[in-house]
Every structure is written in C-alpha cells, then in structure tokens.
Design an enzyme around this catalytic site. Structure first.
Site, short mmCIF file in Angstrom:
data_model
loop_
_atom_site.label_atom_id
_atom_site.label_comp_id
_atom_site.label_asym_id
_atom_site.label_seq_id
_atom_site.Cartn_x
_atom_site.Cartn_y
_atom_site.Cartn_z
N CYS A 154 0.83 -1.21 0.00
CA CYS A 154 0.00 0.00 0.00
C CYS A 154 0.86 1.26 0.00
CB CYS A 154 -0.92 -0.04 1.22
SG CYS A 154 -1.62 1.54 1.68
N CYS B 211 0.28 3.54 3.01
CA CYS B 211 0.87 2.92 4.21
C CYS B 211 2.38 3.20 4.27
CB CYS B 211 0.63 1.41 4.22
SG CYS B 211 -1.12 0.94 4.15
#
Length: 439
Positions: free
Chosen positions: A68, A71
C-alpha cells in the site's frame, strides 16, 4: 495430624499468592515484552494482538498492507510519533499490524481498506480520522489520556490549556462553574471534545471570551473560529443540548471530515448549494445561514460549493448557474426535500428567503426526492472495500466456471454507476488488490 492440617492452608495460601503474582505480572506486561520495530513502534500479530490491547489502556494501531502506497508514506510518521510519545511519557502506544497477513484479525475489526487506523481505549476500538503528521497525530491522541475535566486556576493556565488542545476538537470552558455540573457529560463526550473549568479568571479573560457574567459555559471551535456562550440553566439536560449543538459551527462546510461527524447527528440538514464557497456573495450568504442556524437549532445548516465538491452537490439535482444558490433539506441518507416556492434564492433580501424556506418546510410544502448519487455512507466510505472485492472476484469465478462447463457464449458483466465512484487511487503490484484509502 493437627500440625499437618495447619500446614495445608498455609501451602494453599502461598500457591494462590504465586498464581496472583504471575497473573498480575502478565497483565502489567511492559512495552519491552512485545516485539518493537525501530525502537518504538510495536509490531502486532495473531500471537500478541489481544494481549497488547488488553495490556495498554490506549493503543493506536495501523492496519496496513505491505504494498500500500499510503501505508508506506505513513510508516515514517508513525516512527516519529512513537518516539515523541516515548519521550513525553504519555500512556499511549503506537503499533502496527500487517492486515494482509493476519486477515482473521483484520476482518474482526472491519478493516476494509488500507491503511485503516484505530484507537483501542481499554480494549474498545474506535476509528481514527485525525491528522497523520507525527506531531499533530500525537497532539490528537493526547486528548484520550487527558483528564476528563481540567481545573484551571489562572489566566495563564487557561491560555496554556486552549493552546495545548489544538484545533481538532471543540473546547468547552466553564467559568465560575462547578465541575460537577459537567463531569458526567465530560466522560460521555470525552472522545469528541475538551472540557475544563476555570476557578480564577480576570476581566481580560471575560473580554477575550465575550461573556459578561458567571457562571458561564463557553464553547470554542478553533478550526472554524467559532464561539458560543451558555448562561444556563445548568441542568444536565440543557448542558447536554448546548454541547451537542456546538460540536460543529452554526454553518458547516460540507466535506468528508464533516460528514463523518454528521453521521452521528440525528437532525435534518439544511443544505445550501452555491457556485463557489469563496466568492464574496457566497460568504455573505453563509453569514446569513449562521444567523438562521443560531435561531433554528433543531437543524444542521450546511453549505457546499459546486466548485469545491461538485460530485456531492450534483447529487441534489441540477446545479446550473441559473439555479444557484438554492437550498434543500436532507435527511442524511438517500432522500431530500425541495421546498415548493423556494427552489432558488434571489440575490436580494436572502435572509427573508431563508426564513420563508424554513417556514415552508415546517408547513409541509415540500417535494420529496431521491439523491442521484451515492448515499450518505457511500460518500464517507468512498473506496471499494475488501469484502466487495472478494464478492466480485467470487462472482466472476462462478461465471467463468459455468462458462467452461456449459461452453456457452461469454457472459457480459456490467458495472453499476455507483461502483464508479468507489475506485481506488493506487494500483497494487500484479496479483494484489489495490485498496488504499484516501489520505
């Protein structure tokens, strides 16, 4: 025989004490007992997750996926935040868990996109919608470990409290007000606002916060530079109403953040749509909406510019220039009301037109309609969730299986318009699902 009988209770007591000591030690497990990455951030998995959220009263958890993009950008900020928390000695722990790897736990806590951020307070999870920069994140989290009601004994203490509270939560200051008047409500709304009572204050403070007598309860919303004063009656029912009606400013700009707050508000929303929120004529109209909101607390007054958030505004009908500005009454879900005879506001005497609009709605002179775009919750959860992806993949697999068995013509699978609004913003590596949540 008697001596043996006397020894048995003593041995039994020692055994019980030993068990209690071991249990207490396990319950009070220090941070060092968990796997720590980069010195401060706790790394959680299925073996220690439950233990962590039961051990620490306040733990912030980042449910992430290794691929991600959001993230990866958040990770260094969490490392900085964990270091700040450690230095400040606040009782907060920063942690993270690979939700792709430990899917069972992710499903348990409704993780349907990445990153999903949650705060566990005494083991109970709540969603985190606050800032993601390290220093601002820590300031936000400190709200949850602060006293329910702060006691302020000087003007300087009041100043330090307001400045330290930051801009994310509304602040309620009781001047000359007994702490017991708001203590229960401070516990009730601890996750939503700051509370304090000032026992000593000067005339300068009275002038600054615009109250002329005490006791007084002042609400401050730093984000919107809004302030309101309550002089009583100081009974719980009336104080509760004042607090809840001042979580947001009188006229609320519609965006993703305010919608998240409004989802818990049961009042109908008087939504005014303008071409551009920043235009002078729109600013003047917003001032009139604030005045109307102060006199009609049973509604939430909101506004949105087509230029600022056209997708949301267009859900309530045609927003061509000739139709703006205009107001509707929205139930917060899939229906809204157009007040007959008040479909559009003229530029002259808009204050009177707002009053006539409200009178028409209360009298029932309305036409109920369906919003044309996503529902209220769809705007909040604007990305495709994990479960929806699983369902779509499963259905496609079923179609392919039927196709291979029956050797029929390929099935054409269409997509609904509502799904178009829910596309993700980051493409995952091949073979993985892109489910980043918007930053």
């Amino acid at each position: 025989m008697k001596a043996r009988m006397m020894r048995l209770p003593i041995v039994f007591c020692f055994s019980i004490c030993a068990v209690l000591i071991v249990a207490a030690a396990a319950t009070a497990a220090p941070i060092e007992d968990f796997k720590v990455e980069d010195g401060k951030v706790l790394v959680l998995d299925e073996s220690n997750f439950d233990s962590a959220i039961s051990t620490f009263d306040h733990i912030f958890v980042d449910f992430y996926a290794p691929w991600c993009g959001h993230c990866k950008r958040l990770a260094p900020e969490l490392d900085k935040a964990a270091a700040i928390v450690a230095e400040s000695k606040d009782a907060i722990v920063i942690a993270k868990m690979d939700a792709e790897k430990y899917r069972r736990l992710a499903d348990k806590y409704d993780v349907d996109g990445y990153p999903t951020l949650k705060i566990f307070i005494h083991g109970v999870a709540m969603d985190y919608y606050g800032p993601r920069k390290a220093d601002l994140l820590v300031r936000y989290l400190k709200k949850f470990v602060a006293p329910d009601v702060a006691t302020l004994d000087s003007d300087s203490a009041t100043k330090e409290f307001v400045e330290g509270a930051g801009t994310f939560f509304p602040i309620y200051l009781g001047f000359g007000l007994d702490e017991s008047a708001i203590s229960k409500l401070a516990v009730k709304y601890k996750k939503k606002a700051w509370f304090a009572v000032a026992n000593k204050f000067s005339e300068d403070v009275m002038f600054q916060y615009d109250f002329d007598k005490s006791p007084a309860l002042v609400s401050i919303h730093p984000t919107y530079n809004e302030q309101n004063i309550f002089y009583g009656p100081f009974e719980e029912e009336f104080i509760d109403t004042f607090i809840t009606q001042n979580f947001l400013p009188p006229a609320v700009p519609m965006n993703h953040d305010t919608l998240k707050i409004l989802k818990d508000d049961q009042r109908k929303i008087v939504l005014t749509i303008v071409e551009d929120e920043l235009e002078e004529k729109s600013r003047n109209l917003i001032k009139l909406l604030k005045a109307a909101a102060s006199a009609n607390r049973d509604f939430v007054f909101g506004y949105v510019g087509v230029k600022q958030w056209g997708e949301f505004a267009d859900s309530f009908g045609d927003n061509g220039k000739k139709n703006l500005p205009r107001s509707v009454v929205w139930d917060g879900d899939e229906e809204y009301h157009v007040v007959l005879g008040s479909e559009r506001m003229e530029e002259e005497d808009q204050g009177t037109q707002i009053s006539q609009f409200l009178e028409g709605f209360r009298a029932g002179r309305t036409d109920k309609r369906k919003i044309s775009g996503p529902s209220f919750m769809s705007f909040i959860n604007s990305l495709i969730g994990v479960r929806l992806v699983y369902i779509l993949v499963f259905l496609v697999g079923v179609f392919m299986l039927i196709q291979s068995i029956c050797k029929e013509e390929p099935l054409m699978v269409g997509t609904r318009d509502s799904v178009d609004h829910a596309t993700t913003t980051t493409t995952a590596p091949e073979g993985e699902r892109a489910r980043d949540k918007e930053d």
